[in-house]
Motif scaffolding. Structure first.
Motif, PDB file in Angstrom:
ATOM      1  N   GLY A   1       0.800  -1.221   0.000  1.00 44.87           N
ATOM      2  CA  GLY A   1       0.000   0.000   0.000  1.00 44.87           C
ATOM      3  C   GLY A   1       0.832   1.271   0.000  1.00 44.87           C
ATOM      4  N   ILE A   2       2.131   1.133  -0.152  1.00 39.94           N
ATOM      5  CA  ILE A   2       3.038   2.286  -0.164  1.00 39.94           C
ATOM      6  C   ILE A   2       3.363   2.644  -1.609  1.00 39.94           C
ATOM      7  CG2 ILE A   2       5.294   3.168   0.572  1.00 39.94           C
ATOM      8  CD1 ILE A   2       3.423   2.547   2.902  1.00 39.94           C
ATOM      9  N   LYS A   3       3.265   3.927  -1.931  1.00 39.14           N
ATOM     10  CA  LYS A   3       3.667   4.413  -3.262  1.00 39.14           C
ATOM     11  C   LYS A   3       5.149   4.771  -3.205  1.00 39.14           C
ATOM     12  CE  LYS A   3       0.294   7.419  -3.167  1.00 39.14           C
ATOM     13  NZ  LYS A   3      -0.535   8.564  -3.457  1.00 39.14           N
ATOM     14  N   PHE A   4       5.910   4.263  -4.172  1.00 40.16           N
ATOM     15  CA  PHE A   4       7.348   4.531  -4.233  1.00 40.16           C
ATOM     16  C   PHE A   4       7.633   5.191  -5.578  1.00 40.16           C
ATOM     17  CE2 PHE A   4      11.568   2.804  -2.579  1.00 40.16           C
ATOM     18  CZ  PHE A   4      12.324   3.647  -3.362  1.00 40.16           C
ATOM     19  N   ARG A   5       8.156   6.394  -5.535  1.00 42.16           N
ATOM     20  CA  ARG A   5       8.481   7.126  -6.756  1.00 42.16           C
ATOM     21  C   ARG A   5       9.959   7.480  -6.743  1.00 42.16           C
ATOM     22  NH1 ARG A   5       4.037   5.298  -7.661  1.00 42.16           N
ATOM     23  NH2 ARG A   5       2.155   6.502  -7.899  1.00 42.16           N
TER      24      ARG A   5
ATOM     25  N   SER B   1       3.594   7.546   1.037  1.00 45.53           N
ATOM     26  CA  SER B   1       4.452   7.701  -0.136  1.00 45.53           C
ATOM     27  C   SER B   1       5.922   7.821   0.250  1.00 45.53           C
ATOM     28  CB  SER B   1       4.075   8.960  -0.924  1.00 45.53           C
ATOM     29  OG  SER B   1       2.760   8.905  -1.371  1.00 45.53           O
ATOM     30  N   ILE B   2       6.750   7.342  -0.673  1.00 36.84           N
ATOM     31  CA  ILE B   2       8.198   7.526  -0.583  1.00 36.84           C
ATOM     32  C   ILE B   2       8.633   8.126  -1.914  1.00 36.84           C
ATOM     33  CG2 ILE B   2      10.454   6.408  -0.391  1.00 36.84           C
ATOM     34  CD1 ILE B   2       8.903   4.012   0.919  1.00 36.84           C
ATOM     35  N   VAL B   3       9.374   9.227  -1.847  1.00 36.82           N
ATOM     36  CA  VAL B   3       9.977   9.801  -3.049  1.00 36.82           C
ATOM     37  C   VAL B   3      11.488   9.753  -2.845  1.00 36.82           C
ATOM     38  CG1 VAL B   3      10.232  11.826  -4.528  1.00 36.82           C
ATOM     39  CG2 VAL B   3       8.007  11.324  -3.468  1.00 36.82           C
ATOM     40  N   MET B   4      12.145   8.978  -3.709  1.00 38.03           N
ATOM     41  CA  MET B   4      13.602   8.923  -3.697  1.00 38.03           C
ATOM     42  C   MET B   4      14.090   9.911  -4.745  1.00 38.03           C
ATOM     43  SD  MET B   4      16.237   5.705  -4.126  1.00 38.03           S
ATOM     44  CE  MET B   4      16.202   5.493  -5.903  1.00 38.03           C
TER      45      MET B   4
ATOM     46  N   GLY C   1       6.674   9.662   3.783  1.00 39.62           N
ATOM     47  CA  GLY C   1       5.411   9.967   4.448  1.00 39.62           C
ATOM     48  C   GLY C   1       5.406   9.476   5.886  1.00 39.62           C
ATOM     49  N   SER C   2       4.607  10.115   6.717  1.00 38.65           N
ATOM     50  CA  SER C   2       4.594   9.786   8.149  1.00 38.65           C
ATOM     51  C   SER C   2       4.135   8.358   8.421  1.00 38.65           C
ATOM     52  CB  SER C   2       3.716  10.779   8.909  1.00 38.65           C
ATOM     53  OG  SER C   2       2.393  10.752   8.393  1.00 38.65           O
TER      54      SER C   2
ATOM     55  N   VAL D   1       4.802   5.765   6.609  1.00 38.18           N
ATOM     56  CA  VAL D   1       5.917   4.884   6.250  1.00 38.18           C
ATOM     57  C   VAL D   1       6.945   4.838   7.372  1.00 38.18           C
ATOM     58  CG1 VAL D   1       7.766   4.467   4.573  1.00 38.18           C
ATOM     59  CG2 VAL D   1       5.570   5.367   3.800  1.00 38.18           C
ATOM     60  N   GLU D   2       7.123   5.949   8.069  1.00 35.69           N
ATOM     61  CA  GLU D   2       8.128   6.037   9.128  1.00 35.69           C
ATOM     62  C   GLU D   2       7.837   5.109  10.300  1.00 35.69           C
ATOM     63  OE1 GLU D   2       8.737  10.115  10.210  1.00 35.69           O
ATOM     64  OE2 GLU D   2      10.055  10.453   8.495  1.00 35.69           O
ATOM     65  N   LEU D   3       6.618   4.589  10.394  1.00 34.84           N
ATOM     66  CA  LEU D   3       6.306   3.640  11.457  1.00 34.84           C
ATOM     67  C   LEU D   3       7.062   2.327  11.240  1.00 34.84           C
ATOM     68  CD1 LEU D   3       2.452   4.237  11.707  1.00 34.84           C
ATOM     69  CD2 LEU D   3       4.232   5.089  13.262  1.00 34.84           C
ATOM     70  N   ASN D   4       7.266   1.943   9.985  1.00 35.25           N
ATOM     71  CA  ASN D   4       7.963   0.698   9.663  1.00 35.25           C
ATOM     72  C   ASN D   4       9.422   0.917   9.279  1.00 35.25           C
ATOM     73  OD1 ASN D   4       5.595  -0.727  10.076  1.00 35.25           O
ATOM     74  ND2 ASN D   4       4.986  -0.550   7.946  1.00 35.25           N
TER      75      ASN D   4
END
Length: 118
Positions: free
Chosen positions: A2-6, A30-33, A53-54, A56-59
């Motif tokens: 469920g995480i968007k990775f761009r 979301s994660i933007v690299m 995204g906040s 995502v930071e939980l994991n």
């Protein structure tokens, strides 16, 4: 997951800025690299940056992103392996850690893959 990775590849100062946030629908999941060689011939000291995204930071807490960046994004790593390998290995590490559910460091197996040890 469920995480968007761009992945955004740019070369400062020619950057899209905040326009990508709306275009890509960046949110708490979301994660933007950002891959940025900078504007000098030698590039920058580190080509990788992450906007996370906040949720995502939980994991994958902030210390994970710092360690990931400092492992795959350094000038030394890029010089020895190439930008393409640095990007692919960073993406593979993030995906693996998301599937695993939690990471605070670059997993040992990813460090070994990056050194050519299988």
């Amino acid at each position: 997951t469920g995480i968007k990775f761009r992945v955004l590849c740019q070369r400062y100062p020619q950057t899209p800025g905040l326009a990508i946030k709306d275009y890509w629908g960046v949110d708490d999941n979301s994660i933007v690299m950002v891959v940025d060689r900078g504007n000098s011939k030698s590039g920058t000291s580190n080509i990788l940056n992450f906007n996370v995204g906040s949720a995502v930071e939980l994991n994958l807490p902030p210390v994970f992103w710092t360690r990931l960046r400092n492992y795959f994004g350094t000038t030394y790593y890029v010089k020895d392996n190439g930008e393409d390998v640095a990007i692919v290995n960073a993406v593979d590490t993030v995906v693996g850690c998301l599937r695993q559910g939690f990471c605070t460091d670059v997993p040992k197996e990813m460090k070994e893959v990056s050194k050519g040890v299988f």
